[in-house]
Design a protein around this motif. Sequence first.
Motif, mmCIF file in Angstrom:
data_model
loop_
_atom_site.group_PDB
_atom_site.id
_atom_site.type_symbol
_atom_site.label_atom_id
_atom_site.label_comp_id
_atom_site.label_asym_id
_atom_site.label_seq_id
_atom_site.Cartn_x
_atom_site.Cartn_y
_atom_site.Cartn_z
ATOM 1 N N VAL A 142 -4.831 -3.172 -3.396
ATOM 2 C CA VAL A 142 -5.812 -2.906 -2.332
ATOM 3 C C VAL A 142 -6.559 -4.191 -1.987
ATOM 4 N N GLY A 143 -6.929 -4.936 -3.027
ATOM 5 C CA GLY A 143 -7.624 -6.193 -2.793
ATOM 6 C C GLY A 143 -6.790 -7.176 -2.001
ATOM 7 N N GLN A 144 -5.490 -7.270 -2.324
ATOM 8 C CA GLN A 144 -4.606 -8.168 -1.579
ATOM 9 C C GLN A 144 -4.488 -7.740 -0.121
ATOM 10 N N ALA A 195 -0.397 7.165 -4.379
ATOM 11 C CA ALA A 195 -1.699 7.680 -4.788
ATOM 12 C C ALA A 195 -2.492 6.690 -5.630
ATOM 13 N N ASP A 196 -1.806 5.722 -6.251
ATOM 14 C CA ASP A 196 -2.521 4.737 -7.070
ATOM 15 C C ASP A 196 -3.520 3.941 -6.240
ATOM 16 N N ILE A 197 -3.313 3.919 -4.937
ATOM 17 C CA ILE A 197 -4.224 3.195 -4.051
ATOM 18 C C ILE A 197 -5.611 3.835 -4.051
ATOM 19 N N VAL A 198 -5.654 5.148 -4.099
ATOM 20 C CA VAL A 198 -6.949 5.842 -4.020
ATOM 21 C C VAL A 198 -7.520 6.184 -5.393
ATOM 22 N N THR A 199 -6.694 6.159 -6.440
ATOM 23 C CA THR A 199 -7.203 6.469 -7.777
ATOM 24 C C THR A 199 -7.773 5.245 -8.478
ATOM 25 N N GLY A 200 -7.526 4.068 -7.938
ATOM 26 C CA GLY A 200 -8.023 2.849 -8.556
ATOM 27 C C GLY A 200 -7.030 2.171 -9.480
ATOM 28 N N ARG A 201 -5.858 2.763 -9.679
ATOM 29 C CA ARG A 201 -4.875 2.162 -10.571
ATOM 30 C C ARG A 201 -4.179 0.961 -9.945
ATOM 31 N N LEU A 261 0.836 -1.209 0.000
ATOM 32 C CA LEU A 261 0.000 0.000 0.000
ATOM 33 C C LEU A 261 0.867 1.255 0.000
ATOM 34 N N GLU A 262 1.864 1.278 0.861
ATOM 35 C CA GLU A 262 2.720 2.456 0.993
ATOM 36 C C GLU A 262 3.489 2.735 -0.301
#
Length: 378
Positions: free
Chosen positions: A345-347, A334-340, A329-330
């Motif tokens: 995130v699923g993992q 920003a890709d975590i919140v943009t959906g990229r 995640l770290e």
Amino acid sequence: MDYRDSTEEAEYRATLRAWLTENVPAKHDDERTNAEMAAERLAWHRKLYEGGYIGQSWPVEWGGKGLSPTMDAILNEENGNADAPSLPAMVGYIGRALQMFGNDEQRARFIPPTLSGEIQWCQGFSEPGAGSDLASLTTKAVRDGDEYVISGHKMWTSAGQWADWCLVLARTDPDAPKHKGISAFLVPMDSAGLVLQPIVLANGDPETSEVFYDAVRVPASALVGEEGDGWKIAMTTVAYERGPSDVGAISTLNKQLASLERHAKATGATADPRVRLELARAYVRGEVVRLVALEQLSSRATGKLVGEEGSVAKILQTEASQELAHLALELHGADIVTGRAAEVVGQYFQTRPMSVYGGSAQIQRNIISSRILGMPRS
């Protein structure tokens, strides 16, 4: 203990590595449905079986290879290094329950097709009011002539929607102490009166389910062992479920760490010494899981049955998986919140329940303290 490969193990590893190079399926860039991913895992299961890489340590008479359990650890490790699909986890623990507690007819009927992938399994243990306190389960099985009638409600039945059969715990003696009145049954998932509802988890995947048993009838031959053996069968099953090599945890950790390292290099994140340190720590945690699993499998090779030491592996495996997912995640920013980085995130969300399933972390620590360290309960 010498953790290095013996000559035989090194030869096996080299042969396996070459086979994986030729047979690991190509990666898909497009987003796939859960049904498509389940089909991919099943296809890989069958491919491994055809190549002779399922049931490495299983007895030859039941379709296995009769090899040392350490070969399972090598398969687990190399499968992850090759970035192959996940290994079939339930073969490692539900299959073992059949081997150890099934009668000759049940073994002959179920073990070979379980190893080959012809039969897929799920596990009907937990209930809405009986998760960590599994002995409080209320699903009941009443003998009616040559049949049992099963009624109740199960929760968190992983892979239930893809399974053909379920190993179900039900209470057959309501008057016995709660650990002693439980029995185990083999139940077809297409049984009349059985209704399955997928549960969508935080990662968006319906990988688990709740299952309702409304007077489901099974023949008396569906009973595994004797009436009242259910608790013993359940504890043996979850002991194997906690083993990193039995459920493919080492393979998964290797794949995820390799993917994260590639991402860190591609984005230049490895220029930061703190990132290199965290990646090194993740590697060490994975190595600890691998070496503990190898030690336990070596012990199993001497004839020792799986026991409380599985709780040690379960805690280490959980912590390694969760910390690696948090690091991912770290590093994706920003890709975590943009959906990229939806898969990352699923993992991450997929690792959160690991502290609970197969026995919560608190239960594992209680087992270690009381049964391994001999500490008092109060």
